[in-house]
Design a protein around this motif. Structure first.
Motif, PDB file in Angstrom:
ATOM      1  N   THR A 211       0.854  -1.188   0.000  1.00 26.09           N
ATOM      2  CA  THR A 211       0.000   0.000   0.000  1.00 26.09           C
ATOM      3  C   THR A 211       0.892   1.242   0.000  1.00 26.09           C
ATOM      4  OG1 THR A 211      -0.105   0.054   2.419  1.00 26.09           O
ATOM      5  CG2 THR A 211      -1.877  -1.128   1.255  1.00 26.09           C
ATOM      6  N   VAL A 212       0.326   2.354  -0.484  1.00 26.23           N
ATOM      7  CA  VAL A 212       1.047   3.624  -0.461  1.00 26.23           C
ATOM      8  C   VAL A 212       1.073   4.155   0.970  1.00 26.23           C
ATOM      9  CG1 VAL A 212       1.044   6.008  -1.260  1.00 26.23           C
ATOM     10  CG2 VAL A 212       0.475   4.159  -2.852  1.00 26.23           C
ATOM     11  N   ALA A 231       2.094  -5.131   3.122  1.00 22.87           N
ATOM     12  CA  ALA A 231       0.936  -5.232   4.012  1.00 22.87           C
ATOM     13  C   ALA A 231       1.119  -6.263   5.120  1.00 22.87           C
ATOM     14  CB  ALA A 231      -0.309  -5.567   3.197  1.00 22.87           C
ATOM     15  N   GLU A 232       2.040  -7.216   4.931  1.00 19.16           N
ATOM     16  CA  GLU A 232       2.208  -8.279   5.930  1.00 19.16           C
ATOM     17  C   GLU A 232       3.485  -8.126   6.745  1.00 19.16           C
ATOM     18  OE1 GLU A 232       2.022 -11.765   3.541  1.00 19.16           O
ATOM     19  OE2 GLU A 232      -0.118 -11.528   3.065  1.00 19.16           O
ATOM     20  N   THR A 233       4.593  -7.793   6.101  1.00 17.10           N
ATOM     21  CA  THR A 233       5.879  -7.730   6.798  1.00 17.10           C
ATOM     22  C   THR A 233       6.223  -6.339   7.305  1.00 17.10           C
ATOM     23  OG1 THR A 233       7.165  -7.250   4.795  1.00 17.10           O
ATOM     24  CG2 THR A 233       6.697  -9.572   5.288  1.00 17.10           C
ATOM     25  N   GLY A 234       5.579  -5.305   6.737  1.00 20.30           N
ATOM     26  CA  GLY A 234       5.908  -3.946   7.115  1.00 20.30           C
ATOM     27  C   GLY A 234       7.146  -3.402   6.426  1.00 20.30           C
ATOM     28  N   GLU A 235       7.726  -4.178   5.525  1.00 16.80           N
ATOM     29  CA  GLU A 235       8.913  -3.737   4.796  1.00 16.80           C
ATOM     30  C   GLU A 235       8.586  -2.521   3.937  1.00 16.80           C
ATOM     31  OE1 GLU A 235      12.044  -5.439   1.395  1.00 16.80           O
ATOM     32  OE2 GLU A 235      10.393  -6.681   2.169  1.00 16.80           O
TER      33      GLU A 235
END
Length: 346
Positions: A211-212, A231-235
């Protein structure tokens, strides 16, 4: 008193593809027709993607949305229906004789024997990017629609979204942009399978599930970089851009029509197989409806409109033919064919 109101056989509420084709078909059935659109322009959802190529209308080769809309409007006017713009219908009242008085938000009143609702998803507004300060870039390089493809020629474009329009824009821009990246919060895209496959097979950089997160500007006037987050790892990643296109769908509201007593869910009204709502004399068609055989294409909206209009005709005159004669045998086209210089055999 209703003496000052002109009585129409059919009043169509909504001027998108379903409403436009229904107005044309109503003329084929020789009905006195009025079409009322809440916006100041006809076209409905098609106004959002004038540059988009439309491939799935029968007998029509790939055509840009603006051209198809132009042809739909011209066709809708074939039998000279009354067309009113800038009026949102908010209320209705059934009279003792069974006719309806429709009332607009500005106070205008309309008298009609039947009603066909082709309001799509209601009053629609583009879902904006929910980042503080994003609105200041709307005058430069943050876009919510693609009006002209040439604006993006030779540019690094980032698209945020995963529906039909986002995928279509990625495919349209890929040959002319310097680069195209598409960011979507889910792994799967919502666009048509063939178009998604085409996009993934091209040079478009697909980033899912991302996501932006933030917009960055060197000079404060344009977006120069975009931060995206997994969206899952926060990278986090940063993408250099010349233009950002956001397609997060639409926010829609049916407004006072929700209070009419129709069987409306979150997005649609439920109708029978012949497009009748639960209110006698009120029918519906297009994106606004759901039914067991619903086809989510423009072609399906046309079919819904035909079924709704035929039902309205039978509601007014149970002895009427169940459908219009085809154009090659329809008396209403004889004079129009002569005007086109067509000589018909007896």
């Amino acid at each position: 008193m209703n003496g000052d109101l002109e009585l129409y056989d059919v009043t169509i509420i909504g001027g998108g593809p379903a409403g436009l084709y229904t107005a044309f078909y109503s003329g084929m059935r020789d009905l006195k027709t009025k079409l009322i659109e809440a916006q100041d322009r006809l076209g409905g959802r098609m106004l959002i993607y004038p540059e988009k190529m439309i491939w799935d209308v029968g007998g029509v080769t790939p055509t840009r949305g603006e051209k198809l809309l132009e042809q739909l409007i011209q066709q809708a006017k074939t039998f000279d229906p009354t067309i009113l713009l800038g009026q949102q219908i908010v209320g209705y009242e059934r009279q003792e004789d069974g006719t309806f008085i429709l009332t607009s938000s500005t106070g205008e009143r309309h008298l009609t024997r039947t009603v066909i609702l082709t309001i799509g998803y209601g009053v629609r507004k583009l879902a904006k990017l929910e980042i503080e300060g994003a609105d200041r870039y709307e005058v430069s390089n943050l876009h919510y629609t693609v009006q002209e493809l040439e604006v993006f020629r030779g540019k690094r474009v980032l698209i945020s979204g995963g529906g039909d329009s986002a995928v279509d824009w990625a495919n349209e821009l890929e040959p002319i942009a310097a680069s195209v990246a598409i960011v979507h919060r889910r792994e799967a895209f919502g666009g048509h399978e063939r178009n998604v496959a085409r996009m993934k097979a091209s040079s478009v950089k697909v980033r899912t599930p991302y996501t932006v997160q933030a917009l960055h500007s060197d000079g404060g006037e344009t977006i120069d970089r975009v931060s995206i987050v997994h969206a899952e790892t926060g990278e986090m990643e940063t993408v250099d851009v010349d233009a950002v296109i956001v397609n997060h769908g639409m926010k829609s509201e049916f407004g006072p029509i929700r209070e009419w007593g129709l069987n409306i869910g979150e997005w649609n009204v439920t109708v029978g197989e012949r497009m009748a709502t639960n209110i006698p004399g009120i029918f519906a068609a297009g994106d606004f409806v759901t039914h067991g055989s619903k086809v989510g294409l423009i072609a399906g909206a046309f079919t819904d409109g035909v079924l709704a209009l035929n039902s309205a005709k039978l509601y007014m005159d149970p002895e009427a033919p169940r459908m219009a004669y085809v154009s090659s045998h329809n008396e209403r086209f004889k004079e129009k064919n002569r005007q086109l210089g067509v000589v018909e055999e007896d």
